[in-house]
Scaffold this active site. Structure first.
Site, PDB file in Angstrom:
ATOM      1  N   HIS A 288       0.813  -1.228   0.000  1.00 53.26           N
ATOM      2  CA  HIS A 288       0.000   0.000   0.000  1.00 53.26           C
ATOM      3  C   HIS A 288       0.839   1.268   0.000  1.00 53.26           C
ATOM      4  O   HIS A 288       1.833   1.390   0.690  1.00 53.26           O
ATOM      5  CB  HIS A 288      -1.056  -0.002   1.103  1.00 53.26           C
ATOM      6  N   ASP A 300       5.916   0.730   7.100  1.00 58.73           N
ATOM      7  CA  ASP A 300       4.472   0.581   6.834  1.00 58.73           C
ATOM      8  C   ASP A 300       4.015   1.674   5.881  1.00 58.73           C
ATOM      9  O   ASP A 300       3.593   2.730   6.307  1.00 58.73           O
ATOM     10  CB  ASP A 300       3.695   0.646   8.153  1.00 58.73           C
ATOM     11  N   GLU A 334      -5.080   1.759   2.348  1.00 62.46           N
ATOM     12  CA  GLU A 334      -5.186   0.556   3.195  1.00 62.46           C
ATOM     13  C   GLU A 334      -5.462   0.961   4.627  1.00 62.46           C
ATOM     14  O   GLU A 334      -6.219   0.308   5.335  1.00 62.46           O
ATOM     15  CB  GLU A 334      -3.875  -0.251   3.127  1.00 62.46           C
ATOM     16  N   GLU A 335      -4.818   2.034   5.077  1.00 65.03           N
ATOM     17  CA  GLU A 335      -4.806   2.341   6.509  1.00 65.03           C
ATOM     18  C   GLU A 335      -6.154   2.762   7.077  1.00 65.03           C
ATOM     19  O   GLU A 335      -6.485   2.409   8.201  1.00 65.03           O
ATOM     20  CB  GLU A 335      -3.768   3.433   6.818  1.00 65.03           C
ATOM     21  N   ASP A 362       3.137  -6.336   3.645  1.00 66.62           N
ATOM     22  CA  ASP A 362       2.756  -5.223   4.519  1.00 66.62           C
ATOM     23  C   ASP A 362       3.157  -5.533   5.965  1.00 66.62           C
ATOM     24  O   ASP A 362       2.392  -5.320   6.891  1.00 66.62           O
ATOM     25  CB  ASP A 362       1.238  -4.970   4.405  1.00 66.62           C
ATOM     26  N   HIS A 432       3.022   2.825  12.933  1.00 71.83           N
ATOM     27  CA  HIS A 432       2.031   3.895  13.168  1.00 71.83           C
ATOM     28  C   HIS A 432       2.512   4.983  14.136  1.00 71.83           C
ATOM     29  O   HIS A 432       1.703   5.726  14.663  1.00 71.83           O
ATOM     30  CB  HIS A 432       0.689   3.336  13.672  1.00 71.83           C
TER      31      HIS A 432
HETATM   32 ZN   LIG Z   1       0.457  -1.314   6.396  1.00 75.38          ZN
END
Ligand SMILES: [Zn+2]
Length: 479
Positions: A288, A300, A334-335, A362, A432
């Site tokens: 992503h 990520d 995606e998130e 991912d 994140h």
């Molecule tokens: Zn991800």
């Protein structure tokens, strides 16, 4: 601490031994003539991806020249444009496929323990949170160690207060540990609101105590009041919980300036290495393009994007044109919505019966360990033989229950799902958080990952037979 880690990696325990591995690249595997014939191809892939690869260059541009790529942001759009241009420059026919994405914007955010001696807390809004009023919201903290603990509580204790969800993630268990506690982040606000809470604060999910804040989506239930939802550093959650346990009744003043704007048009980026014999049969490799906004989306999922793009480029650069098409898909959103994954499955619904596998990466750009898949045993055993051909890259483990978020909308059509699997020991240290940055990635590990991705995609696209399709099942919830 973090710097030490990164220097250690660059020096190289993970990168060591590449030369030796490449030298051993023609190791045949078993009696199957397919692998003997393909041993040379795998060796060339490994050599090209690790010695002449561009995965690090792609990742550097994506994370540092472009930066964070939250859906709807200028960064996300820059990433769409740049990756498409780059794939075109590499000679691929690139399509931009429309996706309408949410546009949530983070504002100023503060939290402190109110009173005569205020203490600042490290706070961040959860993605999709409603704002607080301009002057914030104030409430006494009530501590719940997870959703079940909240359910067991007398609702009178919750009404008018701020719930602190304080269930800690078990450090050693990576994805399992994450999925055990992350429901307090995604569902906590609505559960707290049902009981009359004025805001919801969650202990940052993660495995590194470096006073980091961890964002991620909050999901509001229909028909329930939408209350502000934030995360605080795990140390700050411990502080509040400790004060509450000692009877100090901490009161927190929370201000979140985030807001949601109308959806905006964006795109998935799709590029094909067209198959020589069965071009309408597709092995999809995906990652992503969007990221959270606090860090720069390195592990990520910048590393995934770099792997996918450079795997395709690597195969082309050494003139390997497999029987079937290998399709790179860079998914948007995606998130916080999975709109790109859903849009791809809808737009390509009529072709999914001829998608022979969908590999998603991912889990970061850490050292490659293998693949997991949702196919049944005959399929897993075929993947094991394919993995044995990857011996030059490493001992690839094959496991069950694989499948990623972006490829999950293809599950009802029975498309075999494969997850690219890496050593996840450090993934949730930075996931994140503001610390998901380029320095956490080891270039040699990323190059080797790229080789593994290219090699598996090539083998699946080249082999005469295909993976037996799993029994179609509904998509799981995105993470
Ligand atoms: Zn991800």
């Amino acid at each position: 601490m973090v710097m030490m880690h990164s220097r250690m990696w660059r020096r190289g325990a993970w990168g060591a031994g590449l030369v030796a591995l490449v030298a051993a690249a023609s190791a045949p595997s078993g009696q199957d003539p397919f692998y003997n014939a393909e041993g040379d191809a795998i060796g060339r892939i490994v050599d090209a991806a690790t010695h002449h690869g561009q995965s690090w260059q792609i990742l550097s541009h994506l994370t540092e020249s472009i930066g964070p790529r939250l859906s709807g942001s200028a960064g996300a759009e820059a990433a769409v444009r740049w990756t498409a241009e780059r794939l075109r420059a590499d000679g691929f026919d690139v399509r931009l496929e429309p996706v309408l994405v949410p546009h949530w914007v983070r504002g100023e955010e503060t939290a402190e323990i109110a009173g005569a001696n205020p203490q600042r807390l490290l706070v961040t809004a959860l993605g999709g949170s409603v704002p607080t009023p301009d002057d914030g919201v104030t409430g006494e903290i009530v501590v719940a160690d997870g959703l079940a603990a909240l359910s067991a509580m007398d609702p009178a204790r919750v009404k008018g207060r701020i719930v602190l969800f304080n269930q800690a993630m078990a450090a050693e268990s990576a994805f399992q540990g994450y999925s055990k506690v992350v429901d307090q982040r995604t569902k906590g606000a609505s559960e707290a609101a049902r009981r009359g809470a004025v805001a919801s604060i969650v202990r940052s999910v993660g495995t590194l105590a470096a006073r980091l804040v961890h964002t991620g989506s909050v999901t509001y239930d229909e028909g329930v009041a939408r209350i502000p939802a934030a995360a605080i550093a795990s140390e700050d959650a411990d502080l509040l919980a400790g004060l509450a346990a000692r009877g100090a009744s901490p009161t927190v003043h929370l201000r979140l300036g985030c807001h949601t704007l109308p959806d905006v048009p964006s795109h998935n980026v799709v590029a094909d290495l067209r198959g020589r014999e069965r071009p309408d049969e597709v092995v999809l490799i995906g990652a992503h393009l969007d990221s959270w906004d606090l860090g720069r989306g390195a592990h990520d999922d910048g590393t995934g994007v770099a792997m996918v793009m450079d795997a395709l480029r690597t195969l082309k650069s050494i003139g390997l044109v497999p029987r079937r098409t290998i399709r790179a898909v860079l998914f948007m959103n995606e998130e916080n919505g999975l709109r790109g994954g859903k849009a791809y499955a809808e737009a390509h619904a009529s072709e999914l019966a001829r998608h022979v596998a969908a590999i998603e990466t991912d889990s970061g750009g850490f050292p490659f360990v293998g693949f997991t898949s949702n196919v049944d045993e005959p399929g897993l055993s075929m993947l094991r033989s394919l993995a044995s051909a990857l011996a030059p890259i490493g001992a690839a483990q094959i496991g069950p229950n694989g499948g990623g978020a972006d490829t999950s909308p293809m599950k009802p059509a029975g498309v075999p799902q494969i997850s690219f699997d890496v050593d996840r020991a450090h993934y949730f240290d930075w996931h994140h958080t503001p610390a998901d940055t380029l320095d956490k990635v080891d270039p040699a590990a990323l190059a080797r990952d790229t080789a593994a991705m290219a090699a598996m995609a090539y083998l699946l696209a080249e082999r005469a037979d295909t993976l037996p399709r799993p029994v179609p099942s509904p998509s799981p919830a995105p993470r």
